[in-house]
Scaffold this active site. Structure first.
Site, short mmCIF file in Angstrom:
data_model
loop_
_atom_site.label_atom_id
_atom_site.label_comp_id
_atom_site.label_asym_id
_atom_site.label_seq_id
_atom_site.Cartn_x
_atom_site.Cartn_y
_atom_site.Cartn_z
N CYS A 138 -55.35 25.10 71.87
CA CYS A 138 -57.30 25.65 71.01
C CYS A 138 -56.66 25.23 69.93
CB CYS A 138 -57.54 27.19 71.11
SG CYS A 138 -57.30 27.15 73.06
N ARG A 194 -56.34 19.02 69.02
CA ARG A 194 -55.22 20.46 69.43
C ARG A 194 -55.71 21.04 70.93
NH1 ARG A 194 -53.14 23.64 64.94
NH2 ARG A 194 -52.96 25.54 66.75
N TRP A 223 -57.87 24.13 74.78
CA TRP A 223 -56.58 23.14 75.62
C TRP A 223 -55.80 24.98 77.23
CZ3 TRP A 223 -51.15 24.72 76.36
CH2 TRP A 223 -50.84 23.06 77.07
N ASN A 282 -57.06 31.20 69.78
CA ASN A 282 -56.27 30.44 70.22
C ASN A 282 -54.81 31.58 69.85
OD1 ASN A 282 -54.05 28.62 69.83
ND2 ASN A 282 -54.28 28.10 68.26
N GLY A 283 -54.10 31.48 71.72
CA GLY A 283 -53.42 32.13 71.63
C GLY A 283 -53.24 32.69 72.59
N GLU A 341 -36.06 8.73 73.78
CA GLU A 341 -37.89 8.87 72.66
C GLU A 341 -38.60 7.47 72.88
OE1 GLU A 341 -39.85 10.82 70.98
OE2 GLU A 341 -41.06 9.64 69.99
N LYS A 401 -43.13 8.72 74.80
CA LYS A 401 -43.68 7.96 74.41
C LYS A 401 -44.49 6.80 75.22
CE LYS A 401 -44.28 9.20 71.32
NZ LYS A 401 -43.60 10.33 70.49
N GLU A 431 -45.94 9.40 78.28
CA GLU A 431 -46.95 10.51 77.67
C GLU A 431 -48.35 9.58 77.46
OE1 GLU A 431 -45.72 11.57 73.40
OE2 GLU A 431 -46.65 13.13 73.94
N HIS A 440 -23.92 6.21 86.98
CA HIS A 440 -23.83 7.48 87.29
C HIS A 440 -24.61 8.04 88.47
CE1 HIS A 440 -19.99 7.39 85.04
NE2 HIS A 440 -20.27 7.05 84.33
N LYS A 458 -51.59 18.76 70.94
CA LYS A 458 -50.32 18.00 69.87
C LYS A 458 -49.73 19.47 69.12
CE LYS A 458 -49.03 15.81 65.78
NZ LYS A 458 -48.34 14.61 66.39
O1 M6R Z 1 -44.63 19.91 66.25
P1 M6R Z 1 -43.42 19.65 66.53
O2 M6R Z 1 -42.62 19.16 66.43
O3 M6R Z 1 -42.78 20.89 67.06
O4 M6R Z 1 -43.73 19.87 68.83
C1 M6R Z 1 -42.68 20.13 69.18
C2 M6R Z 1 -43.40 18.78 70.76
O5 M6R Z 1 -44.21 19.70 71.23
C3 M6R Z 1 -43.32 17.10 70.46
O6 M6R Z 1 -42.73 16.76 69.13
C4 M6R Z 1 -44.35 16.31 71.30
O7 M6R Z 1 -43.06 15.93 72.51
C5 M6R Z 1 -44.66 15.32 70.56
N1 M6R Z 1 -45.94 14.93 70.52
C6 M6R Z 1 -44.55 13.61 71.91
O8 M6R Z 1 -45.63 12.96 71.25
#
Ligand code: M6R
Length: 603
Positions: free
Chosen positions: A2, A27, A74, A100-101, A479, A483, A486, A502, A598
Site C-alpha cells: 500500500c 505501490r 494492495w 500501510n503494513g 529474469e 518479466k 509478470e 533433465h 512494486k
Molecule cells: O525492491 P526489491 O528489489 O527488494 O524487490 C524485490 C522483488 O519484489 C522485485 O524484484 C520483483 O521481483 C520485481 N518487481 C519483478 O519485476
C-alpha cells in the site's frame, strides 16, 4: 504494498492528496481513498478499483481542504472492496486513518473492541486503529494522547497517518513500514515514498521506527512514543520530478527500458578507470574487504537474479559465495566474523529481504545493502550501503534497476576480489572496464535496432515460453522468464541450458518458443541444448552477437559484440522488449500487473 500520502498546510489538500496517490499508484492499485479536512468537517471518499476510478468524478464534490490523507491499497486482509478501502473511520466518523503494513495483534484488539460495543465495517486489520483512538478520546484523553495510546497498543508493522474531525492536524507513526516527510514553507507532506510529493518539494526527512509526527500548517514535531522530542536531519533528494513522470511514453516500463543508457551511465560514473585499470566505490577504500572470506547474497525476485549474476562473477574469481532467496534464508551464518551479507534490493523496503538482513546482523555478520533508494530502511539499517543510482523506477516490473544492480554488483565483485585473500583477479580488467564504459552506447544501439516488437507479433499466441542460458546467461534467462510471466500473464520459465534435458524438455511441443542466450564464451552448452529442443519442434530465438551462432536459429535478436561477462546485460534489454511488446499486444495493464505491487513490505 500500500501507499499512503498526507498533507497539511497546502493550498488545496484534495488536489495534493490525489496527485500524491497517482504518483504512488505503483505501490498498490486494488482500491483507493481520501479523507479531506475543511476546517470543520472530515469528508471521506473511497472505493475499490484504480485511482482513476476514484478521481473520475467520484471525488468531484470534495472540499479543497487544508489537510488530507490518502491511500492506495494492495490487499492483505480482506478482498479489494469499497468497505476494505482506506481511510478507515471510527464509529462516529470523527477519526480517519490510512495504514500501510500489518497489525499482527489485530484479532485480539478487534475482539476487545467488539466486546466494548464497537461495530466493524471492514475485514481489515487497520480498522482497529480509528476505533482505538475514538475509545481513548471518549475516555477523555486529548487527541495527541489518544493517538499515542492507540499506537502503543499496536504490534506488527505500520506507517499510519490519522486526522480527527475539526483539527487541521495530521498525526503519523512509523514502525517497520516506510514513511517520509516532505517540507515546503508552511506545508508538510507524509508519504510511503518520496516520488509521492516530489513535484511539491525535494526536502525530506526519513523517519525512523518509533517516530511519531504531529504536523499542522507552519509547524511539525517529531517525538518518540513517550513524547520526547527527536531531531532528524533534513535531506535534499536529487531525483528530478520529470523522472517520475511518464513523459511521452504510453507506459513507465517502456520509458524505463529506454532510459537505461542514462541510468547505467549514472551507475558507472566516477567508479571505473579503464586506463589504470581500477574500480573505485565511494565509501569502500582499498583494503576494506580484507577480513571477508565469504559473501552471502540475500534478495527476492529480480534482485535475486541480479545477485546470481554477482555470485557467478565471484565464484569465477575463486571467492566463497552463496545466494539465498531472502524468504528462504535460515539466518544461519556459520562464520559471522568473515561473512559479508549483501542484501540486494531496489526499494530497500522488501520485508523478506529486510528480515534476512536483520537475521544476518543478529548472527554477527557484516551487512551491506545494495539499493536504489536513498534513505530506505535497508540503506539505514545495514552496516554499509552501496547505491545503484538508477533513478526512480515506477513500473512494477523492474527493468533499469536490474541492469544497474548487475553492474553495481559486477563492480563490487572487482573490489572484493581485489581485497580478499586467495581471490583470483581477472587479467583483462582494462579491457573489461573499457567494454563496460561503452555499454550505455551499446544499449542505445539495441534500443534503436531491436526487432523484438515484430517478433512478439509472431509468437504472441503460444502456450508456453522458455528462456535458457548458461553461466552468466542463466540469471538473465531467469529474469527474462520472470518479466515475461509478470506482465504478459503467459506461462514462462527460465532454465540453465544444460538442465533442459533433465525434465523441462518434456514440456517442449511443436512451436514452443525457446529464447536462447549466447555470450560468445559459453555457447556450446546452450547451442547443444537448444538444438535438442529444436529437434522436438521448438522454435529457437537466439540472442547473440555472433552470426555463426545465429545460423541454426529460427529467429535472431542481435546484440552488439562485448565482453562475455557483460553480454547478458545487452541480451536482457532484448528480453525486456519481448515481454513489453507481447504484453502490449495482449492488452495487459503493463505498469500494474494483476496481484503484484512494486514494493512488498509484508512477508
Ligand atoms: O525492491 P526489491 O528489489 O527488494 O524487490 C524485490 C522483488 O519484489 C522485485 O524484484 C520483483 O521481483 C520485481 N518487481 C519483478 O519485476
Amino acid at each position: 504494498m500500500c501507499g499512503i500520502i498526507a498533507c497539511v498546510g497546502s493550498d488545496d489538500a484534495a488536489d495534493t492528496v490525489l496527485t500524491g496517490l497517482e504518483n504512488l499508484e505503483y505501490r498498490g492499485y486494488d482500491s483507493a481513498g481520501v479523507a479531506i479536512q475543511n476546517g470543520t468537517d472530515l469528508v471521506v471518499r473511497k472505493r475499490a478499483g484504480k485511482i482513476s476510478e476514484l478521481t473520475g468524478g467520484f471525488v468531484r464534490d470534495l472540499p479543497e481542504g487544508v489537510s488530507g490523507i490518502g491511500h492506495t491499497r494492495w490487499s492483505t486482509h480482506g478482498p479489494p472492496t469499497d468497505e476494505n478501502a482506506h481511510p478507515h473511520t471510527s464509529a462516529s466518523g470523527a477519526v480517519a486513518v490510512v495504514h500501510n503494513g500489518i497489525i499482527s495483534n489485530y484479532e485480539a484488539l478487534r475482539s476487545e473492541l467488539e466486546t466494548a460495543g464497537y461495530a466493524f465495517e471492514s475485514d481489515t486489520d487497520t480498522e482497529v486503529i480509528p476505533h482505538l483512538v475514538e475509545q481513548y478520546l471518549t475516555q477523555g484523553l486529548d487527541s495527541d494522547e489518544a493517538f499515542r495510546r492507540a499506537i502503543d497498543r499496536l504490534e506488527g508493522s505500520y506507517a499510519i497517518a490519522m486526522m480527527i474531525e475539526g483539527e487541521n492536524v495530521v498525526r503519523a507513526a512509523r514502525q517497520g513500514s516506510p514513511l517520509v516527510v516532505g517540507l515546503h514553507d508552511d506545508a508538510y507532506y507524509l508519504a510511503s515514498d518520496v516520488p509521492a510529493f516530489l513535484e511539491f518539494t525535494d526536502e525530506v526527512i526519513y523517519l525512523e521506527d518509533g517516530d511519531i509526527v504531529t504536523a499542522e500548517s507552519g509547524s511539525i514535531s517529531i517525538t518518540n512514543l513517550a513524547g520526547d522530542p527527536i531531531s532528524r536531519e533534513v535531506d535534499v533528494v536529487d531525483w528530478d520530478p520529470e523522472e517520475t513522470g511518464k513523459g511521452e511514453y504510453d507506459h513507465y516500463m517502456l520509458k524505463e527500458i529506454e532510459s537505461q543508457p542514462e541510468s547505467l551511465s549514472n551507475t558507472i560514473r566516477g567508479r571505473i578507470d579503464p586506463d589504470e585499470p581500477a574500480v573505485r566505490l565511494e565509501g569502500f577504500p582499498a583494503g576494506c574487504f580484507e577480513d571477508v572470506s565469504e559473501v552471502h547474497f540475500v534478495a527476492c525476485g529480480t534482485s535475486y537474479h541480479a545477485s546470481l549474476y554477482g555470485a557467478r562473477l565471484l565464484d569465477e574469481a575463486n571467492v566463497r559465495v552463496r545466494t539465498s532467496r531472502a524468504s528462504e534464508f535460515t539466518g544461519r551464518v556459520p562464520d559471522p566474523e568473515g561473512t559479508l551479507v549483501v542484501a540486494v534490493t531496489q526499494s530497500g523496503e522488501t520485508a523478506d529481504t529486510l528480515g534476512a538482513l536483520r537475521a544476518a546482523w543478529s548472527a554477527g555478520a557484516d551487512t551491506l545493502a545494495v539499493t536504489n533508494v536513498v534513505g530506505s530502511t535497508m540503506a539505514r539499517e545495514a552496516d554499509d550501503v552501496l547505491y545503484i543510482r538508477a533513478g526512480p523506477e515506477i513500473g512494477v516490473a523492474a527493468t533499469k534497476t536490474f541492469s544497474s544492480q548487475v553492474v553495481t554488483l559486477a563492480l563490487l565483485a572487482e573490489r572484493l576480489t581485489e581485497d580478499i585473500d586467495g581471490a583470483i583477479r581477472r587479467d583483462d580488467l582494462g579491457s573489461y572496464l573499457r567494454h563496460l564504459s561503452v555499454l550505455p552506447d551499446q544499449i542505445e544501439e539495441v534500443i534503436r535496432t531491436s526487432r523484438a516488437e515484430a517478433l512478439s507479433t509472431k509468437y504472441e499466441d503460444r502456450n508456453a515460453y522458455f528462456f535458457i542460458g548458461h553461466a552468466l546467461q542463466h540469471p538473465v534467462a531467469l529474469e527474462g522468464a520472470l518479466k515475461f510471466k509478470e506482465i504478459t500473464y503467459e506461462h514462462a520459465e527460465g532454465f540453465a541450458s544444460g538442465e533442459l534435458k533433465h525434465g523441462p524438455l518434456a514440456l517442449v511441443t511443436p512451436g514452443t518458443p525457446v529464447f536462447a542466450l549466447f555470450d560468445g564464451k559459453h555457447d556450446e552448452k546452450t547451442h547443444t541444448n537448444a538444438k535438442e529442443a529444436q529437434a522436438r519442434g521448438a522454435e529457437i530465438i537466439a540472442i547473440t552477437a555472433s552470426e555463426r551462432t545465429a545460423e541454426f536459429a529460427d529467429d535472431v535478436l542481435v546484440i552488439p559484440d562485448t565482453h562475455p561477462d557483460l553480454s547478458g546485460l545487452l541480451a536482457n534489454i532484448q528480453l525486456q522488449f519481448v515481454s513489453y511488446y507481447t504484453a502490449r499486444r495482449l492488452g495487459r495493464p503493463i505498469d500494474k500487473p494483476r496481484n503484484l505491487a512494486k514494493s512488498v513490505t509484508v512477508e
